[in-house]
Scaffold this motif. Structure first.
Motif, PDB file in Angstrom:
ATOM      1  N   PRO A 258      28.689  -6.839  14.890  1.00  0.00           N
ATOM      2  CA  PRO A 258      29.513  -6.672  16.089  1.00  0.00           C
ATOM      3  C   PRO A 258      29.848  -5.205  16.336  1.00  0.00           C
ATOM      4  CG  PRO A 258      30.921  -7.248  14.258  1.00  0.00           C
ATOM      5  CD  PRO A 258      29.501  -7.196  13.724  1.00  0.00           C
ATOM      6  N   CYS A 259      30.063  -4.895  17.589  1.00  0.00           N
ATOM      7  CA  CYS A 259      30.511  -3.550  17.933  1.00  0.00           C
ATOM      8  C   CYS A 259      31.978  -3.650  18.343  1.00  0.00           C
ATOM      9  CB  CYS A 259      29.655  -2.959  19.052  1.00  0.00           C
ATOM     10  SG  CYS A 259      29.895  -3.718  20.669  1.00  0.00           S
ATOM     11  N   ASP A 260      32.540  -2.566  18.780  1.00  0.00           N
ATOM     12  CA  ASP A 260      33.945  -2.592  19.204  1.00  0.00           C
ATOM     13  C   ASP A 260      34.085  -2.109  20.649  1.00  0.00           C
ATOM     14  OD1 ASP A 260      33.388   0.084  18.887  1.00  0.00           O
ATOM     15  OD2 ASP A 260      35.119   0.519  17.630  1.00  0.00           O
ATOM     16  N   ARG A 261      33.047  -2.390  21.439  1.00  0.00           N
ATOM     17  CA  ARG A 261      33.029  -1.914  22.826  1.00  0.00           C
ATOM     18  C   ARG A 261      33.208  -3.080  23.782  1.00  0.00           C
ATOM     19  NH1 ARG A 261      28.789   2.589  23.556  1.00  0.00           N
ATOM     20  NH2 ARG A 261      30.331   3.235  25.058  1.00  0.00           N
ATOM     21  N   GLY A 262      33.564  -2.779  25.020  1.00  0.00           N
ATOM     22  CA  GLY A 262      33.730  -3.805  26.040  1.00  0.00           C
ATOM     23  C   GLY A 262      34.756  -4.850  25.624  1.00  0.00           C
ATOM     24  N   TYR A 263      34.412  -6.113  25.814  1.00  0.00           N
ATOM     25  CA  TYR A 263      35.329  -7.199  25.451  1.00  0.00           C
ATOM     26  C   TYR A 263      35.629  -7.217  23.955  1.00  0.00           C
ATOM     27  CZ  TYR A 263      34.958  -9.268  30.079  1.00  0.00           C
ATOM     28  OH  TYR A 263      35.030  -9.491  31.422  1.00  0.00           O
ATOM     29  N   PHE A 264      34.707  -6.746  23.142  1.00  0.00           N
ATOM     30  CA  PHE A 264      34.923  -6.745  21.697  1.00  0.00           C
ATOM     31  C   PHE A 264      35.961  -5.704  21.276  1.00  0.00           C
ATOM     32  CE2 PHE A 264      30.276  -8.265  20.993  1.00  0.00           C
ATOM     33  CZ  PHE A 264      30.598  -9.500  21.504  1.00  0.00           C
ATOM     34  N   GLY A 265      36.254  -4.765  22.143  1.00  0.00           N
ATOM     35  CA  GLY A 265      37.270  -3.767  21.871  1.00  0.00           C
ATOM     36  C   GLY A 265      38.582  -4.038  22.597  1.00  0.00           C
ATOM     37  N   ASP A 266      38.629  -5.116  23.356  1.00  0.00           N
ATOM     38  CA  ASP A 266      39.797  -5.483  24.149  1.00  0.00           C
ATOM     39  C   ASP A 266      40.635  -6.502  23.375  1.00  0.00           C
ATOM     40  OD1 ASP A 266      41.570  -6.732  25.953  1.00  0.00           O
ATOM     41  OD2 ASP A 266      40.182  -6.510  27.626  1.00  0.00           O
ATOM     42  N   GLU A 267      41.856  -6.149  23.029  1.00  0.00           N
ATOM     43  CA  GLU A 267      42.729  -7.022  22.235  1.00  0.00           C
ATOM     44  C   GLU A 267      42.835  -8.430  22.837  1.00  0.00           C
ATOM     45  OE1 GLU A 267      47.420  -7.255  20.925  1.00  0.00           O
ATOM     46  OE2 GLU A 267      46.649  -5.416  21.789  1.00  0.00           O
ATOM     47  N   LYS A 268      42.852  -8.518  24.144  1.00  0.00           N
ATOM     48  CA  LYS A 268      42.998  -9.806  24.826  1.00  0.00           C
ATOM     49  C   LYS A 268      41.795 -10.715  24.574  1.00  0.00           C
ATOM     50  CE  LYS A 268      43.677 -11.587  29.526  1.00  0.00           C
ATOM     51  NZ  LYS A 268      43.895 -11.205  30.924  1.00  0.00           N
ATOM     52  N   TRP A 269      40.587 -10.192  24.671  1.00  0.00           N
ATOM     53  CA  TRP A 269      39.354 -10.978  24.610  1.00  0.00           C
ATOM     54  C   TRP A 269      38.620 -10.908  23.277  1.00  0.00           C
ATOM     55  CZ3 TRP A 269      38.147 -14.464  28.168  1.00  0.00           C
ATOM     56  CH2 TRP A 269      38.772 -14.350  29.411  1.00  0.00           C
TER      57      TRP A 269
END
Length: 122
Positions: free
Chosen positions: A55-66
Motif C-alpha cells: 500500500p501507499c499513503d497517497r490519495g484515499y490511502f492517505g486520507d484519515e476519513k477513507w
C-alpha cells in the motif's frame, strides 16, 4: 466483475448510491484528480491491490476519513480476488452499502470485519 470495483477497492456495485448519485470511477463518475484512479490507469492495472508498491499513503490511502475502508477492502481483494471478495462484502455488509457507516475505521478493523476466515494483511 471488475466494473463493480473502484480502483481504490471500494465495491461500487453494492453502494447505495450506485446508478443514482454515483456512476463509479470506471464509468466516468470519478474526480478527474483521483490519485488511485489515475495511478492504476497509468500502470495498466485493475486496482491498487495489484500494485507492486501497495500500500501507499497517497490519495484515499492517505486520507484519515477513507484510509481504513479503502485499504482494508484492497487488502482483502488482494487476498481472495475480486469475485470472492464481492460475495464476502455482499453477505457480510449487505446489498446496499452506505460507506458513511465505515469511515474513519482502522485498516485492521476493516480487514478483521470482512476477512476473519483466515485472511490477513500483507
Amino acid at each position: 466483475m471488475i466494473d463493480n470495483f473502484a480502483y481504490c477497492g471500494l465495491v461500487c456495485g453494492l453502494c447505495r448510491e450506485a446508478g443514482e448519485k454515483c456512476r463509479g470511477c470506471r464509468n466516468g463518475g470519478a474526480d478527474a484528480d483521483c490519485y488511485q484512479r489515475n495511478c492504476c490507469i497509468e500502470k495498466g492495472i485493475d486496482g491498487c491491490w495489484q500494485c507492486e508498491t501497495f500500500p501507499c499513503d497517497r490519495g484515499y490511502f492517505g486520507d484519515e476519513k477513507w484510509r481504513g475502508i479503502c485499504l482494508g477492502f484492497a487488502h482483502c481483494i488482494r487476498a481472495v480476488g475480486p469475485e470472492e471478495f464481492f460475495g464476502i462484502v455482499e453477505s457480510t455488509l449487505g446489498r446496499e452499502l452506505d460507506y458513511e457507516d465505515y469511515l474513519y475505521r482502522d485498516v485492521k478493523d476493516v480487514v478483521k470485519m470482512l476477512c476473519e476466515g483466515g485472511m490477513h494483511e500483507d
